[in-house]
Design a protein around this motif. Structure first.
Motif, PDB file in Angstrom:
ATOM      1  N   TRP A   1      -9.999 -21.574  16.074  1.00 29.70           N
ATOM      2  CA  TRP A   1     -10.514 -21.198  14.755  1.00 29.70           C
ATOM      3  C   TRP A   1     -11.979 -20.782  14.858  1.00 29.70           C
ATOM      4  CZ3 TRP A   1      -7.132 -19.935  11.404  1.00 29.70           C
ATOM      5  CH2 TRP A   1      -5.950 -20.653  11.228  1.00 29.70           C
TER       6      TRP A   1
ATOM      7  N   ASP B   1     -12.140 -17.304  16.452  1.00 29.62           N
ATOM      8  CA  ASP B   1     -11.781 -16.234  15.516  1.00 29.62           C
ATOM      9  C   ASP B   1     -12.893 -15.984  14.498  1.00 29.62           C
ATOM     10  OD1 ASP B   1      -9.363 -15.953  16.773  1.00 29.62           O
ATOM     11  OD2 ASP B   1      -8.223 -17.112  15.303  1.00 29.62           O
ATOM     12  N   LYS B   2     -13.538 -17.043  14.032  1.00 32.87           N
ATOM     13  CA  LYS B   2     -14.599 -16.907  13.039  1.00 32.87           C
ATOM     14  C   LYS B   2     -15.785 -16.143  13.611  1.00 32.87           C
ATOM     15  CE  LYS B   2     -17.654 -19.677  10.080  1.00 32.87           C
ATOM     16  NZ  LYS B   2     -18.038 -21.060   9.676  1.00 32.87           N
TER      17      LYS B   2
ATOM     18  N   PRO C   1      -3.385 -20.212  15.806  1.00 34.13           N
ATOM     19  CA  PRO C   1      -3.802 -18.941  15.213  1.00 34.13           C
ATOM     20  C   PRO C   1      -3.823 -17.801  16.229  1.00 34.13           C
ATOM     21  CG  PRO C   1      -5.669 -20.468  15.398  1.00 34.13           C
ATOM     22  CD  PRO C   1      -4.443 -21.249  15.721  1.00 34.13           C
TER      23      PRO C   1
ATOM     24  N   ASP D   1      -8.984 -26.237  16.919  1.00 35.92           N
ATOM     25  CA  ASP D   1     -10.343 -26.161  16.356  1.00 35.92           C
ATOM     26  C   ASP D   1     -11.158 -25.085  17.071  1.00 35.92           C
ATOM     27  OD1 ASP D   1      -9.755 -28.235  14.664  1.00 35.92           O
ATOM     28  OD2 ASP D   1     -10.857 -29.767  15.802  1.00 35.92           O
TER      29      ASP D   1
END
Length: 563
Positions: A469, A472-473, A253, A466
């Motif tokens: 992610w 980014d969250k 990502p 993982d």
């Protein structure tokens, strides 16, 4: 044979991954300062001693930062006796040995991590100490009888053995300490630290001085040494390995933005140390793709370089079979010339010549170059020898001193060979061939197999995915301060480095696999903590082990398989 001289570029890539626990500043492994005092100072000494020689020296930015940290630590210790944040350096100047037998054993084992033939066997006293240490390792109950002098001498010899040959030949303190042989005092061990500190504090300046004189070209790698094509498109793996199993992570990502971050911070770090913007980039592990080269062009780089097998794969993909490989090529749509490593010549230095007499090895290399010049009738030929700048030399007698001295001397005065740099080649307006199609790959075999496609390597990518992610969250919530975000971005960059994936897999040595996968899990855990998240439970568990015995301990790979 062309009337023009054969242009030869020798490029040394200087790189160590981030060995610090960035939350504590503690170094987990000592390889950065050991390679400074052995390899980086020797390499610059050879170049200083050969005024007619030229070379390209590529630095990874996180290596530069670690050298700076070590130099600062030595200064603080010598002036204010502030403790080292490196266990081995701290032990070298400790007034007493650890009381815990396991701590003693670890210290003893750490002092045996050197080339058995070239570093340990060269000094009979050091060899005797190591044999005694091995016996104690097998007889754990004897550790309680190990006295301070034994460990002091072992530590002193370990660091003396790791000294560069140029230092051993010129520094009267080192000569005296080697001659003494045993019974090293605390004062003498502090003297060793003083020598180390001098190498740490002057090495970068010496490279900078030669670059200013035009004697060498300095280039850069993206900040934390990531595999850029895989961050941009993980499926680029399949171009050279169509049947390779991929991780569950189908894309990384925000990969393009992360590559831009590494390039931006890499150039900024380089400029802080050397005072100018680099013209060239050795992409981490020579890993390239069309998108990667486009990005390097957009960042203003004048050249990039990669492995010879990438060119061979790309020529085959483009349906070209009758062109000289000894040229820079520009892949369609990329805008940047790319030089390609002569894998055969580079691998001879890395894997074969350490077994030869130095003069014979240099004569053989020169003969290969003469044959290229004779039989390759194309104009503006450029042969690129590109290799690791640190790990080969411990396999050579005297740290490669005689080989490198003879190499630079012979090449500097050869009537048909011109030592030059990549930027000089471009400034002389040499012909740049067109490459219709570029197949993504690296300098190792022309593929990405060293970093992906294996069960354990793929597991590493999934763990990294993982963490990204989660990053980014948390960032999307806006709860991180500007300072917290900068720390988290930096920690993420370290997790994205190529070295962790290099070592995953059971074909590698057990100790190295254990050290690097432990560091990888620590890096990921620190990232989660910086984000204010609990690290996943799986980060407490080892996920890869090694039991192999690859050539050169696995620190290097040949560019051509089965070498």
């Amino acid at each position: 044979m062309s009337d023009k001289k054969l242009k030869l570029v020798i490029c040394w890539h200087m790189h160590q991954p981030e060995y610090r626990d960035l939350q504590t500043g503690e170094f987990q492994l000592p390889w950065t300062y050991l390679h400074v005092m052995k390899d980086y100072v020797d390499m610059i000494a050879h170049l200083e001693a050969a005024p007619e020689a030229k070379a390209v020296v590529n630095f990874a930015p996180i290596l530069l930062e670690q050298i700076e940290d070590y130099a600062r630590q030595v200064g603080r210790y010598l002036h204010d006796r502030i403790s080292f944040k490196d266990p081995l350096l701290a032990a070298l100047v400790a007034p007493s040995i650890p009381s815990d037998p396991d701590a003693r054993l670890k210290l003893v084992k750490d002092c045996m991590r050197a080339n058995r033939e070239r570093q340990i066997g060269r000094y009979p006293t050091f060899q005797k100490l190591v044999k005694m240490a091995e016996w104690m390792e097998q007889n754990h109950d004897a550790l309680s009888y190990m006295n301070s002098q034994f460990i002091s001498d072992l530590l002193a010899w370990y660091h003396l053995a790791w000294m560069g040959e140029s230092v051993k030949l010129t520094d009267v303190r080192v000569k005296r300490l080697i001659a003494k042989g045993s019974g090293y005092t605390l004062h003498e061990r502090i003297e060793i630290v003083e020598v180390i500190g001098e190498q740490l504090s002057t090495a970068i300046c010496r490279y900078k001085a030669l670059a200013r004189k035009g004697r060498i070209e300095l280039s850069v790698t993206p900040y934390a040494h990531p595999i850029m094509p895989l961050l941009i498109d993980i499926k680029s793996t399949l171009q050279a390995m169509p049947d390779a199993p991929l991780p569950e992570l189908d894309h990384y990502p925000g990969g393009e933005e992360r590559v831009k971050w590494h390039l931006k911070h890499g150039v900024e770090t380089f400029k802080r140390f050397f005072g100018f913007t680099p013209r060239g980039c050795w992409p981490s592990e020579g890993a390239v793709s069309t998108e990667t080269l486009k990005m390097l062009s957009e960042f203003g780089f004048d050249w990039a370089a990669t492995g010879g097998n990438v060119l061979h794969n790309s020529l085959r993909l483009s349906g070209i079979d009758s062109v000289s490989p000894h040229h820079p090529f520009r892949a369609s749509g990329t805008g940047i010339p790319c030089f390609f490593r002569d894998d055969g010549l580079s691998d001879l230095i890395g894997f074969e010549y350490s077994k030869w007499h130095a003069d014979d090895a240099v004569a053989d290399l020169v003969n290969h170059l003469e044959q290229i010049h004779k039989h390759d009738t194309s104009t503006d030929k450029v042969v690129s020898i590109i290799m690791d700048g640190e790990n080969a030399w411990e396999y050579f007698p005297q740290n490669g001193y005689h080989f490198l001295s003879a190499l630079y001397k012979r090449l500097s005065h050869h009537p048909e060979i011109q030592l030059t740099t990549f930027s000089e080649c471009l400034d002389q307006v040499i012909e740049i061939q067109t490459l219709p199609n570029l197949m993504a790959g690296s300098w190792v075999y022309g593929t990405f197999s060293t970093w992906i496609g294996d069960v354990d390597k793929n597991r590493g990518w999934d763990m990294l995915g993982d963490a990204k992610w989660a990053f980014d969250k948390v960032v999307s919530t806006g709860r991180l301060t500007e300072e917290q975000l900068a720390l988290a971005e930096h920690q993420l960059a370290i997790c994205e480095g190529s070295d962790w994936f290099w070592w995953f897999g059971d074909y590698n040595p057990g100790e190295a696999v254990s050290s690097f996968e432990k560091q990888f899990r620590l890096n990921l855990s620190n990232l989660y903590l910086l984000l204010g998240e609990d690290p996943p439970a799986y980060l407490a568990l080892s996920f890869t082990q090694g039991s192999g015995a690859p050539a050169m301990g696995g620190t290097m790979r040949p560019g051509i398989e089965n070498v």
